[in-house]
Design a protein around this motif. Sequence first.
Motif, PDB file in Angstrom:
ATOM      1  N   CYS A 219       0.826  -1.212   0.000  1.00 30.63           N
ATOM      2  CA  CYS A 219       0.000   0.000   0.000  1.00 30.63           C
ATOM      3  C   CYS A 219       0.856   1.256   0.000  1.00 30.63           C
ATOM      4  O   CYS A 219       0.546   2.233  -0.705  1.00 30.63           O
ATOM      5  CB  CYS A 219      -0.917   0.005   1.228  1.00 30.63           C
ATOM      6  N   ILE A 220       1.911   1.244   0.787  1.00 31.22           N
ATOM      7  CA  ILE A 220       2.784   2.420   0.861  1.00 31.22           C
ATOM      8  C   ILE A 220       3.493   2.648  -0.470  1.00 31.22           C
ATOM      9  O   ILE A 220       3.647   3.795  -0.931  1.00 31.22           O
ATOM     10  CB  ILE A 220       3.792   2.265   2.016  1.00 31.22           C
ATOM     11  N   ARG A 221       3.882   1.569  -1.128  1.00 29.59           N
ATOM     12  CA  ARG A 221       4.507   1.707  -2.442  1.00 29.59           C
ATOM     13  C   ARG A 221       3.512   2.261  -3.462  1.00 29.59           C
ATOM     14  O   ARG A 221       3.872   3.093  -4.313  1.00 29.59           O
ATOM     15  CB  ARG A 221       5.081   0.362  -2.907  1.00 29.59           C
ATOM     16  N   ILE A 222       2.265   1.799  -3.391  1.00 32.67           N
ATOM     17  CA  ILE A 222       1.226   2.338  -4.284  1.00 32.67           C
ATOM     18  C   ILE A 222       1.042   3.830  -4.030  1.00 32.67           C
ATOM     19  O   ILE A 222       1.005   4.644  -4.964  1.00 32.67           O
ATOM     20  CB  ILE A 222      -0.108   1.602  -4.062  1.00 32.67           C
ATOM     21  N   LYS A 223       0.898   4.187  -2.763  1.00 30.54           N
ATOM     22  CA  LYS A 223       0.688   5.586  -2.382  1.00 30.54           C
ATOM     23  C   LYS A 223       1.830   6.466  -2.888  1.00 30.54           C
ATOM     24  O   LYS A 223       1.594   7.527  -3.490  1.00 30.54           O
ATOM     25  CB  LYS A 223       0.580   5.677  -0.857  1.00 30.54           C
TER      26      LYS A 223
END
Length: 230
Positions: A219-223
């Motif tokens: 999720c953090i990489r997507i964000k």
Amino acid sequence: MDKNQRKKWNENHKIFRECTLIPERHKEAVHVLQTLHSFLHVSIDSLNSKLTLADDLLENLEGETFRQYPVSTPDTKNSIAWHLWHMTRIEDMTMNILIDDNKQVLHMSNWLEQMNIPFTHSGNDMSVEEITLLSSTINLNALLEYRKSVGKQTQEIISRLIPGQFRMKIDQKKINRLFDEHALQKKSQWLAEYWSKKDIGGLFLMPATRHNFIHLNKCIRIKNKLKQKV
């Protein structure tokens, strides 16, 4: 999450794995497990004073970023919305059905209505159309409150564990409940078979901790990638 934090979390995960094999280290195992798990939920419920991995994700998380689907990253195309919901459902059903043999948090309140979704299952083997629907309609605030409740319940379950319990196997009746309660789809039988081979310590190692850790990092990489495009 910097490299030192990641290294420390992984080291503690290894320590916990070792402790589950030795009943005499039960108190240590419980403490380490609570610390590992708390780092994967918002800091208001955390045992740590520092920001958690969940805090890192939620900081300045915009609705459009939360719902974007599909996304283009090396390891997932699913939305942050899907990942947060999926990891929460997995934690809820594995902890409350397979370990505690109790009621899922999902059914302790009208969470489905609050989240504005029709899905009770884990999200595994969903169609593109289903992921699109979930990503576009799920209520973020309700999802976060549901996740908070699941995290609290898991901490309570951990606190009630007794020496030797980490080595206990999962009763097949509990596996059957996953399908009876539509927590898993029939086509996700493979996941039930995977869990049925675990002991209680193994379920804490993967669904409750490592699984959340993996999905939060996704999720953090997507964000971060979506923010770079702005």
